[in-house]
Design an enzyme around this catalytic site. Sequence first.
Site, PDB file in Angstrom:
ATOM      1  N   ASP A 250      -7.068   4.297  -4.656  1.00  0.00           N
ATOM      2  CA  ASP A 250      -7.696   4.177  -3.333  1.00  0.00           C
ATOM      3  C   ASP A 250      -8.326   5.551  -3.077  1.00  0.00           C
ATOM      4  OD1 ASP A 250      -7.797   2.204  -0.889  1.00  0.00           O
ATOM      5  OD2 ASP A 250      -7.412   4.149   0.007  1.00  0.00           O
TER       6      ASP A 250
ATOM      7  N   LYS B 257       0.863  -1.190   0.000  1.00  0.00           N
ATOM      8  CA  LYS B 257       0.000   0.000   0.000  1.00  0.00           C
ATOM      9  C   LYS B 257       0.890   1.227   0.000  1.00  0.00           C
ATOM     10  CE  LYS B 257      -4.364   1.152   0.122  1.00  0.00           C
ATOM     11  NZ  LYS B 257      -5.534   0.372  -0.361  1.00  0.00           N
TER      12      LYS B 257
END
Length: 450
Positions: A169, A129
Amino acid sequence: MAFKNEYLAKVYDKVCARNPGETEFLQAVEEVLESLEPVVEKDKSYETNGIIDRIVEPERFIQFRVSWVDDNGNVQVNRGFRCQFNSAIGPYKGGLRLHPSVCASVIKFLGFEQIFKNSLTGLPMGGGKGGSDFDPKGKSDGEVMRFCQSFMTELSKHIGADTDVPAGDIGTGAREIGYMFGQYKRLRNEFTGVLTGKGLSYGGSLARTEATGYGVCYFTEEMMKCMKNESFEGKTVVISGSGNVAIYATQKATELGGKVVALSDSNGYVYDKNGINLDVVKQIKEVERGRIKEYCDRVEGAEYHEGCSGIWTIPCDIALPCATQNELDGDAAATLIKNGVIAVAEGANMPSTPEAIEKFLEAGVMFGPAKAANAGGVATSGLEMSQNSERLSWTFEEVDAKLKDIMVNIFHNSYNASKEYDHEGNLVVGANIAGFLKVADAMKWQGVSY
Ligand code: NDP
Ligand code: 2IT
């Protein structure tokens, strides 16, 4: 929480000591380790191979300065991150979050969750991430472009189609991915599938935009059918957020016969008793980049309420939190239960607090945890990677059918694991165990290399 298993207790204490103040990361680790208690009790090889000690420590964590020049000619400095958490089963894979709240703890919690989520998809993807505390809200396209180019100038040194493949995201959509892809290509002189969520004209996959929201609904439909012989048909649905995940969850829930009556953003929520008109929402959010409040100026009878957490006071049968972490607390869960909710599935990452989850499970509400319920986004990113590798593109129907299949499998694998480890119907435990086993097995086979 006190762990009964000594090995887990020891590892968790060390995680707390090593990551002081990283509340989101510690929350995610605690939940997973709690679920793994029956697994490490049953098989001591996880302990002898140091699997838990290793899985809670990122393989690599990169933090960097991102400088860029705003429209007034002023220099701005943001902080960039990429956490390459685990590559046991494939290249690191996971999104990039652009939001002022982004910090090491948030990126590590998301990267840790991604390990197990990606494993659950059945596709060969490791967990990662990244992101930045840059806020795209209120910035011009030129500012967003200069930020993305500066961000990618450093990130490009650490990623690659077979190494680490970022995606979208919160705050990172098609516009941001496009600017980042352009900069990567320019720096490396390479046209590769280094990012997913790309535009359709340059290697993106059909149905990636819809995938997370659709996937949440496919998962929820299967969970309701198998656990209580229920479906979306005729149900009232409340969905928080009004971004990518919330919009396409609304679309699919409506197609499946549900009536979505509320959406929100970080300022407040709209309630439309007639069912949300999604064309209006798409125009406001996707075209104009406006606020959900504007819905009420365009749709008669809709109400706007300040404050986003009030959305959980609306009576509903199905609740899909699709905004952000810890947006649904114990009190909100108690209200939903009192109002008769039968199913909750997490479109966002870790939107329910531990107290909320406990209340749902105790009350017998069907509960789909994020790493299972929202895995459709990254699964379809995996399908985008496959298409890029074979230099072909599949039809919308082909991708959508594979996505549906993956979500149905995730439900069954999670349910079966919950049953095998004596927690039948507890999909939190089931998803954590099912996701963990494949990664742990790969780590054992590969020796103590990381
Ligand atoms: P978007 O940026 O498209 O939308 C985010 C939405 O959540 C907006 O409505 C935003 O409101 C709201 N939101 C963000 N932060 C907060 C906050 N602190 N409090 C209240 N509301 C907030 O992001 P996505 O829809 O892509 O992501 C939503 C969630 O889904 C995230 O948790 C993400 O990690 C998760 N997810 C996303 C996937 C994807 O493919 N995109 C895949 C799997 C999970 P506002 O405009 O006011 O900020
Ligand atoms: O949280 C997530 O799974 C995502 N933001 C999607 C990641 C991806 O690589 O598509």
